[in-house]
Scaffold this active site. Sequence first.
Site, PDB file in Angstrom:
ATOM      1  N   ARG A  36      12.714  39.186 -18.217  1.00  0.00           N
ATOM      2  CA  ARG A  36      13.797  39.240 -19.207  1.00  0.00           C
ATOM      3  C   ARG A  36      14.896  40.040 -18.500  1.00  0.00           C
ATOM      4  O   ARG A  36      14.597  41.006 -17.795  1.00  0.00           O
ATOM      5  CB  ARG A  36      13.371  39.971 -20.471  1.00  0.00           C
ATOM      6  CG  ARG A  36      11.983  39.578 -20.963  1.00  0.00           C
ATOM      7  CD  ARG A  36      11.986  38.504 -22.011  1.00  0.00           C
ATOM      8  NE  ARG A  36      10.624  38.148 -22.372  1.00  0.00           N
ATOM      9  CZ  ARG A  36      10.277  37.006 -22.925  1.00  0.00           C
ATOM     10  NH1 ARG A  36      11.178  36.083 -23.198  1.00  0.00           N
ATOM     11  NH2 ARG A  36       9.024  36.766 -23.230  1.00  0.00           N
ATOM     12  N   ASP A  74       6.093  28.400 -26.992  1.00  0.00           N
ATOM     13  CA  ASP A  74       6.544  28.428 -28.392  1.00  0.00           C
ATOM     14  C   ASP A  74       6.944  27.061 -28.935  1.00  0.00           C
ATOM     15  O   ASP A  74       7.005  26.862 -30.151  1.00  0.00           O
ATOM     16  CB  ASP A  74       7.743  29.380 -28.553  1.00  0.00           C
ATOM     17  CG  ASP A  74       7.371  30.822 -28.261  1.00  0.00           C
ATOM     18  OD1 ASP A  74       6.179  31.143 -28.351  1.00  0.00           O
ATOM     19  OD2 ASP A  74       8.271  31.612 -27.924  1.00  0.00           O
ATOM     20  N   THR A 129       8.111  26.552 -22.518  1.00  0.00           N
ATOM     21  CA  THR A 129       7.732  27.739 -23.287  1.00  0.00           C
ATOM     22  C   THR A 129       6.548  27.362 -24.166  1.00  0.00           C
ATOM     23  O   THR A 129       6.499  26.246 -24.690  1.00  0.00           O
ATOM     24  CB  THR A 129       8.894  28.254 -24.167  1.00  0.00           C
ATOM     25  OG1 THR A 129       8.365  29.161 -25.151  1.00  0.00           O
ATOM     26  CG2 THR A 129       9.635  27.152 -24.911  1.00  0.00           C
ATOM     27  N   ASP A 181       9.787  25.786 -29.223  1.00  0.00           N
ATOM     28  CA  ASP A 181      10.881  25.956 -30.188  1.00  0.00           C
ATOM     29  C   ASP A 181      12.243  25.534 -29.647  1.00  0.00           C
ATOM     30  O   ASP A 181      13.275  25.987 -30.134  1.00  0.00           O
ATOM     31  CB  ASP A 181      10.941  27.423 -30.655  1.00  0.00           C
ATOM     32  CG  ASP A 181      11.108  28.392 -29.497  1.00  0.00           C
ATOM     33  OD1 ASP A 181      11.039  27.960 -28.329  1.00  0.00           O
ATOM     34  OD2 ASP A 181      11.306  29.592 -29.751  1.00  0.00           O
ATOM     35  N   ASP A 184      14.535  28.575 -25.153  1.00  0.00           N
ATOM     36  CA  ASP A 184      15.892  28.485 -25.721  1.00  0.00           C
ATOM     37  C   ASP A 184      16.795  29.644 -25.279  1.00  0.00           C
ATOM     38  O   ASP A 184      17.999  29.450 -25.082  1.00  0.00           O
ATOM     39  CB  ASP A 184      15.841  28.365 -27.245  1.00  0.00           C
ATOM     40  CG  ASP A 184      15.141  29.542 -27.920  1.00  0.00           C
ATOM     41  OD1 ASP A 184      14.381  30.257 -27.234  1.00  0.00           O
ATOM     42  OD2 ASP A 184      15.347  29.748 -29.128  1.00  0.00           O
ATOM     43  N   ARG A 241       6.865  34.755 -32.503  1.00  0.00           N
ATOM     44  CA  ARG A 241       7.559  35.833 -33.225  1.00  0.00           C
ATOM     45  C   ARG A 241       8.496  35.273 -34.289  1.00  0.00           C
ATOM     46  O   ARG A 241       8.626  35.824 -35.357  1.00  0.00           O
ATOM     47  CB  ARG A 241       8.361  36.707 -32.244  1.00  0.00           C
ATOM     48  CG  ARG A 241       7.538  37.724 -31.504  1.00  0.00           C
ATOM     49  CD  ARG A 241       8.435  38.731 -30.818  1.00  0.00           C
ATOM     50  NE  ARG A 241       9.347  38.068 -29.892  1.00  0.00           N
ATOM     51  CZ  ARG A 241       9.110  37.880 -28.604  1.00  0.00           C
ATOM     52  NH1 ARG A 241       7.988  38.335 -28.083  1.00  0.00           N
ATOM     53  NH2 ARG A 241       9.967  37.264 -27.819  1.00  0.00           N
ATOM     54  N   GLY A 284       9.714  33.927 -20.982  1.00  0.00           N
ATOM     55  CA  GLY A 284       8.257  34.069 -20.873  1.00  0.00           C
ATOM     56  C   GLY A 284       7.675  33.001 -19.959  1.00  0.00           C
ATOM     57  O   GLY A 284       8.180  31.885 -19.926  1.00  0.00           O
TER      58      GLY A 284
HETATM   59  P1  ATP Z   1      10.344  32.344 -24.302  1.00  0.00           P
HETATM   60  O1  ATP Z   1      10.798  31.963 -25.697  1.00  0.00           O
HETATM   61  O2  ATP Z   1       9.206  31.532 -23.808  1.00  0.00           O
HETATM   62  O3  ATP Z   1      10.136  33.803 -24.135  1.00  0.00           O
HETATM   63  P2  ATP Z   1      13.106  32.199 -23.524  1.00  0.00           P
HETATM   64  O4  ATP Z   1      13.797  31.463 -22.441  1.00  0.00           O
HETATM   65  O5  ATP Z   1      13.538  31.886 -24.928  1.00  0.00           O
HETATM   66  O6  ATP Z   1      11.557  31.952 -23.313  1.00  0.00           O
HETATM   67  P3  ATP Z   1      14.390  34.827 -23.628  1.00  0.00           P
HETATM   68  O7  ATP Z   1      13.895  36.161 -23.230  1.00  0.00           O
HETATM   69  O8  ATP Z   1      14.901  34.628 -25.016  1.00  0.00           O
HETATM   70  O9  ATP Z   1      13.232  33.784 -23.267  1.00  0.00           O
HETATM   71  O10 ATP Z   1      15.611  34.426 -22.642  1.00  0.00           O
HETATM   72  C1  ATP Z   1      15.461  34.552 -21.238  1.00  0.00           C
HETATM   73  C2  ATP Z   1      16.620  35.314 -20.638  1.00  0.00           C
HETATM   74  O11 ATP Z   1      17.825  34.542 -20.805  1.00  0.00           O
HETATM   75  C3  ATP Z   1      16.939  36.666 -21.279  1.00  0.00           C
HETATM   76  O12 ATP Z   1      16.142  37.697 -20.757  1.00  0.00           O
HETATM   77  C4  ATP Z   1      18.395  36.850 -20.889  1.00  0.00           C
HETATM   78  O13 ATP Z   1      18.513  37.329 -19.566  1.00  0.00           O
HETATM   79  C5  ATP Z   1      18.938  35.416 -20.911  1.00  0.00           C
HETATM   80  N1  ATP Z   1      19.679  35.135 -22.156  1.00  0.00           N
HETATM   81  C6  ATP Z   1      19.175  34.877 -23.380  1.00  0.00           C
HETATM   82  N2  ATP Z   1      20.163  34.684 -24.284  1.00  0.00           N
HETATM   83  C7  ATP Z   1      21.330  34.832 -23.607  1.00  0.00           C
HETATM   84  C8  ATP Z   1      22.726  34.759 -23.954  1.00  0.00           C
HETATM   85  N3  ATP Z   1      23.108  34.483 -25.197  1.00  0.00           N
HETATM   86  N4  ATP Z   1      23.628  34.981 -22.983  1.00  0.00           N
HETATM   87  C9  ATP Z   1      23.253  35.251 -21.721  1.00  0.00           C
HETATM   88  N5  ATP Z   1      21.965  35.331 -21.335  1.00  0.00           N
HETATM   89  C10 ATP Z   1      21.013  35.128 -22.239  1.00  0.00           C
END
Ligand code: ATP
Length: 323
Positions: free
Chosen positions: A75, A131, A129, A133, A106, A175, A14
């Site tokens: 994503r 969040d 982020t 978190d 994360d 969430r 995000g």
């Molecule tokens: P936010 O919490 O602000 O949305 P975030 O970085 O946690 O940010 P996510 O959508 O959970 O957002 O992760 C970003 C991208 O990282 C995912 O769309 C995916 O492409 C990749 N990703 C997440 N987890 C994994 C994993 N275990 N292995 C490989 N790629 C991953």
Amino acid sequence: MVQMKTIGIVTTGGDAPGMNAAIRAATRVAHSKGLQVIGFERGWEGLITDSCKTLTPRSVGGIIQLGGTMLRTARCPEFKTAEGMQKAVKTLNAHNIGGLVVIGGDGSFKGALELSKYCDTKMAGVPATIDNDVYGTDETIGFDTAVNTAVAEIDKIRDTAISHERIFIVEVMGRERGFLALTVGLTVGAEIILVPEAQCDLSEVVETLKENSRKGKKAGIVVAAEGCGKVSELATDIEAKTGSEVRLTILGYVQRGGSPTARSRLLANLFAEKAVESLYQGQGNHAVGLQNGKITSISLEDSCKGTKKLDTHMLALANMLAT
Ligand code: ATP
């Protein structure tokens, strides 16, 4: 040790206010060390499709105050597959990327850790982020901005809540985790804060609101993280059980955008500097952060494995102050 010549920057997950400030700072710190910088577009997708552009100190001018991310974000389900990983590695190798600055949450860090298993490129996670978190940092880039945005909106809602003697339920983002709801709830003086980490007990919520009414407090603000269930059902239940009018506001995406606060920009600058400096010094896969007022870094693996704890004292304090 072979000195790296080029680093990459990617923003994923995000968007968060301050990502642009982090891109700018990382680019300029890298250039001051003689490194070339390549920005990958639309998150991990940019690595899979080799969509990128060269970043220079001039091309990142005029963005420090802008929300969102000039590199765009997305994503990317394909990145979770072995084929997706291999395409990303090919791109990294084609551009000779020695270090990759991954700006995100994360999930982004988990993606970076996974990618690191397929290639020699060193990963540096920069937590960004709304969040808040991410394990290994007391605060993430964008959190302070989102808190201030939500607080400004809820302060306005309270004017109406008081004038009409109504209860308002305000849903904020979160969430899975309640860091945003908790900080926002405490700082707007919410009567009730609902977070995913604690079971929502409807009878307790109703009892608190009834007790408030008996004490002469006819208006109330309930701040609920989105992970706490359907707030519309909660509103109906509370209305039925208290006999008071209940209104619902879902703040939604306004919390994600907007100009980053000075605090978010400051963290962006300090985190980006640490990330690039550490890569330059040859540090392995790591995630930078803020711990007890200091800019620190931990291994990316530890950051991905850990779970950040919600400050239960803050929740107890908020409840105590809401009397
Ligand atoms: P936010 O919490 O602000 O949305 P975030 O970085 O946690 O940010 P996510 O959508 O959970 O957002 O992760 C970003 C991208 O990282 C995912 O769309 C995916 O492409 C990749 N990703 C997440 N987890 C994994 C994993 N275990 N292995 C490989 N790629 C991953």
